[in-house]
Design an enzyme around this catalytic site. Structure first.
Site, PDB file in Angstrom:
ATOM      1  N   SER A  21       0.846  -1.194   0.000  1.00  0.00           N
ATOM      2  CA  SER A  21       0.000   0.000   0.000  1.00  0.00           C
ATOM      3  C   SER A  21       0.882   1.245   0.000  1.00  0.00           C
ATOM      4  O   SER A  21       1.678   1.460   0.917  1.00  0.00           O
ATOM      5  CB  SER A  21      -0.881   0.011   1.253  1.00  0.00           C
ATOM      6  OG  SER A  21      -1.359   1.328   1.454  1.00  0.00           O
TER       7      SER A  21
ATOM      8  N   MET B 136     -10.967  -6.176   6.084  1.00  0.00           N
ATOM      9  CA  MET B 136     -10.184  -5.188   6.846  1.00  0.00           C
ATOM     10  C   MET B 136      -9.847  -5.769   8.213  1.00  0.00           C
ATOM     11  O   MET B 136     -10.737  -6.213   8.946  1.00  0.00           O
ATOM     12  CB  MET B 136     -10.977  -3.896   7.040  1.00  0.00           C
ATOM     13  CG  MET B 136     -11.240  -3.097   5.777  1.00  0.00           C
ATOM     14  SD  MET B 136      -9.774  -2.649   4.829  1.00  0.00           S
ATOM     15  CE  MET B 136      -8.852  -1.657   5.999  1.00  0.00           C
TER      16      MET B 136
ATOM     17  N   MET C 136     -12.294   4.092  -0.050  1.00  0.00           N
ATOM     18  CA  MET C 136     -12.904   4.275   1.280  1.00  0.00           C
ATOM     19  C   MET C 136     -13.653   5.601   1.224  1.00  0.00           C
ATOM     20  O   MET C 136     -13.239   6.602   1.813  1.00  0.00           O
ATOM     21  CB  MET C 136     -11.812   4.267   2.356  1.00  0.00           C
ATOM     22  CG  MET C 136     -11.284   2.868   2.627  1.00  0.00           C
ATOM     23  SD  MET C 136      -9.654   2.877   3.416  1.00  0.00           S
ATOM     24  CE  MET C 136      -8.638   2.998   1.960  1.00  0.00           C
TER      25      MET C 136
ATOM     26  N   ASP D  77      -4.922   3.525  -1.684  1.00  0.00           N
ATOM     27  CA  ASP D  77      -5.978   3.823  -0.714  1.00  0.00           C
ATOM     28  C   ASP D  77      -6.580   5.197  -0.966  1.00  0.00           C
ATOM     29  O   ASP D  77      -5.930   6.217  -0.766  1.00  0.00           O
ATOM     30  CB  ASP D  77      -5.404   3.763   0.711  1.00  0.00           C
ATOM     31  CG  ASP D  77      -5.079   2.339   1.125  1.00  0.00           C
ATOM     32  OD1 ASP D  77      -5.995   1.491   1.082  1.00  0.00           O
ATOM     33  OD2 ASP D  77      -3.914   2.071   1.476  1.00  0.00           O
TER      34      ASP D  77
ATOM     35  N   HIS E 121      -1.320  -1.254  -4.204  1.00  0.00           N
ATOM     36  CA  HIS E 121      -2.574  -0.989  -3.501  1.00  0.00           C
ATOM     37  C   HIS E 121      -2.689   0.514  -3.256  1.00  0.00           C
ATOM     38  O   HIS E 121      -1.808   1.125  -2.654  1.00  0.00           O
ATOM     39  CB  HIS E 121      -2.585  -1.764  -2.184  1.00  0.00           C
ATOM     40  CG  HIS E 121      -3.861  -1.664  -1.412  1.00  0.00           C
ATOM     41  ND1 HIS E 121      -4.974  -2.444  -1.680  1.00  0.00           N
ATOM     42  CD2 HIS E 121      -4.226  -0.867  -0.372  1.00  0.00           C
ATOM     43  CE1 HIS E 121      -5.952  -2.143  -0.838  1.00  0.00           C
ATOM     44  NE2 HIS E 121      -5.529  -1.184  -0.028  1.00  0.00           N
TER      45      HIS E 121
ATOM     46  N   ASP F 264      -6.255  -6.623   4.627  1.00  0.00           N
ATOM     47  CA  ASP F 264      -5.660  -5.283   4.668  1.00  0.00           C
ATOM     48  C   ASP F 264      -5.684  -4.719   6.091  1.00  0.00           C
ATOM     49  O   ASP F 264      -6.746  -4.581   6.691  1.00  0.00           O
ATOM     50  CB  ASP F 264      -6.491  -4.384   3.728  1.00  0.00           C
ATOM     51  CG  ASP F 264      -5.921  -2.986   3.557  1.00  0.00           C
ATOM     52  OD1 ASP F 264      -4.848  -2.691   4.096  1.00  0.00           O
ATOM     53  OD2 ASP F 264      -6.585  -2.184   2.857  1.00  0.00           O
TER      54      ASP F 264
ATOM     55  N   MET G 186      -9.261   7.882   0.147  1.00  0.00           N
ATOM     56  CA  MET G 186     -10.081   8.240   1.327  1.00  0.00           C
ATOM     57  C   MET G 186     -10.650   9.633   1.155  1.00  0.00           C
ATOM     58  O   MET G 186      -9.978  10.527   0.628  1.00  0.00           O
ATOM     59  CB  MET G 186      -9.225   8.201   2.591  1.00  0.00           C
ATOM     60  CG  MET G 186      -8.515   6.878   2.820  1.00  0.00           C
ATOM     61  SD  MET G 186      -7.690   6.847   4.420  1.00  0.00           S
ATOM     62  CE  MET G 186      -6.700   5.363   4.253  1.00  0.00           C
TER      63      MET G 186
ATOM     64  N   HIS H 129      -8.523   0.848  -3.646  1.00  0.00           N
ATOM     65  CA  HIS H 129      -9.383   0.605  -2.484  1.00  0.00           C
ATOM     66  C   HIS H 129     -10.112   1.905  -2.143  1.00  0.00           C
ATOM     67  O   HIS H 129      -9.515   2.829  -1.602  1.00  0.00           O
ATOM     68  CB  HIS H 129      -8.490   0.128  -1.326  1.00  0.00           C
ATOM     69  CG  HIS H 129      -9.201  -0.128  -0.039  1.00  0.00           C
ATOM     70  ND1 HIS H 129      -8.527  -0.324   1.154  1.00  0.00           N
ATOM     71  CD2 HIS H 129     -10.526  -0.222   0.271  1.00  0.00           C
ATOM     72  CE1 HIS H 129      -9.399  -0.525   2.132  1.00  0.00           C
ATOM     73  NE2 HIS H 129     -10.617  -0.455   1.622  1.00  0.00           N
TER      74      HIS H 129
HETATM   75  C1  DX5 Z   1      -6.096   1.444   5.865  1.00  0.00           C
HETATM   76  C2  DX5 Z   1      -5.699   1.113   4.462  1.00  0.00           C
HETATM   77  C3  DX5 Z   1      -4.570   0.195   4.339  1.00  0.00           C
HETATM   78  C4  DX5 Z   1      -3.271   0.699   4.933  1.00  0.00           C
HETATM   79  C5  DX5 Z   1      -2.549  -0.496   5.452  1.00  0.00           C
HETATM   80  O1  DX5 Z   1      -7.320   2.037   5.891  1.00  0.00           O
HETATM   81  O2  DX5 Z   1      -6.779   0.541   3.751  1.00  0.00           O
HETATM   82  O3  DX5 Z   1      -4.353  -0.231   3.002  1.00  0.00           O
HETATM   83  O4  DX5 Z   1      -2.457   1.387   4.034  1.00  0.00           O
HETATM   84  O5  DX5 Z   1      -1.459  -0.070   6.148  1.00  0.00           O
HETATM   85  P1  DX5 Z   1      -0.630  -1.017   7.118  1.00  0.00           P
HETATM   86  O6  DX5 Z   1      -0.175  -2.180   6.320  1.00  0.00           O
HETATM   87  O7  DX5 Z   1       0.477  -0.133   7.569  1.00  0.00           O
HETATM   88  O8  DX5 Z   1      -1.553  -1.417   8.236  1.00  0.00           O
HETATM   89 ZN    ZN Z   2      -6.337  -0.387   1.771  1.00  0.00          ZN
END
Ligand code: DX5
Ligand code: ZN
Length: 215
Positions: free
Chosen positions: A11, A141, A71, A38, A36, A176, A40, A69
């Site tokens: 990620s 998650m 969110m 993220d 990956h 994740d 948000m 991903h």
């Molecule tokens: C959290 C994200 C993850 C995050 C994981 O909301 O969806 O993808 O980057 O990070 P680590 O591996 O550091 O927990």
């Molecule tokens: Zn993620």
């Protein structure tokens, strides 16, 4: 023994955003399978991260699969933009799609992309059971979505086993949150075949070794 069948998706949330191209090259050269990403919105989750223009720029510098991903609230509003930006897999949150789950899946597929659904720690596997047949990927998650570097919630990982027992073998079960060499083993043993890792990969002095240890 290296398990080639396990997909490793670092990620980039934990990468150096000022040097994103170099960071992506580093994971690619170290043997990562997917990037990956993220996304948000500061609404579905308390944090704001990456948007469509960044995905578009990343597309230009790598051939790796872009595992996006989302969110975000109202995912259906943004599927077109993230598809055209060059995503390969688009995963949205069940909790954000509400009554539109089937429509969002259909929309993602209409752009020729793979469709994934993600569930937060509080969401039960039974709730997504009606959609399993239509999905390419389930993202479990193991932290509350929003931030990297959080502690792995082992009770959430149990869902991997449940999903694996009720879904087709072709479905990808991705996990994740808080993944490192130890928690990766737990997830693989439970039936996960794709692992997201942010902090563990990007804070390592030897990214190749980190990725090999996850596998
Ligand atoms: C959290 C994200 C993850 C995050 C994981 O909301 O969806 O993808 O980057 O990070 P680590 O591996 O550091 O927990
Ligand atoms: Zn993620």
């Amino acid at each position: 023994m290296k398990n080639k069948c396990i997909i490793i998706a670092p990620s980039i949330l934990s990468a150096d955003f000022a040097n994103l191209q170099t960071e992506i090259e580093k994971i690619e050269n170290a043997g990562a399978d997917w990037v990956h990403i993220d996304v948000m919105d500061g609404n579905f989750v308390p944090n704001i991260t990456i948007g469509v223009p960044v995905v578009k720029s990343i597309r230009k510098v790598t051939k790796m699969i872009l595992d996006v991903h989302l969110m975000i609230e109202n995912p259906q509003k943004y599927i077109k933009d993230f598809s055209l930006a060059g995503s390969d897999i688009i995963t949205f949150h069940y909790e954000a799609a509400k009554e539109n789950v089937f429509d969002v899946i259909k929309l993602i597929k209409s752009y020729g992309k793979k469709a994934g659904i993600s569930i937060k720690p509080c969401t039960k596997v039974q709730e997504i059971k009606p959609y399993l047949k239509d999905l390419d990927l389930i993202l479990v998650m193991t932290v509350e979505p929003g931030f990297g570097g959080q502690k792995f919630m082992s009770e959430c990982a149990e869902k991997i086993k449940e999903i694996s027992s009720i879904s087709d073998t072709s479905i990808i079960i991705e996990v994740d949150g808080g993944i490192n060499d130890k928690t990766a083993k737990i997830c693989k043993d439970l039936g996960a075949n794709a692992l997201v890792a942010g902090n563990y990969v990007f804070s390592s002095n030897d990214i190749k070794m980190a990725i090999d240890l996850l596998r």
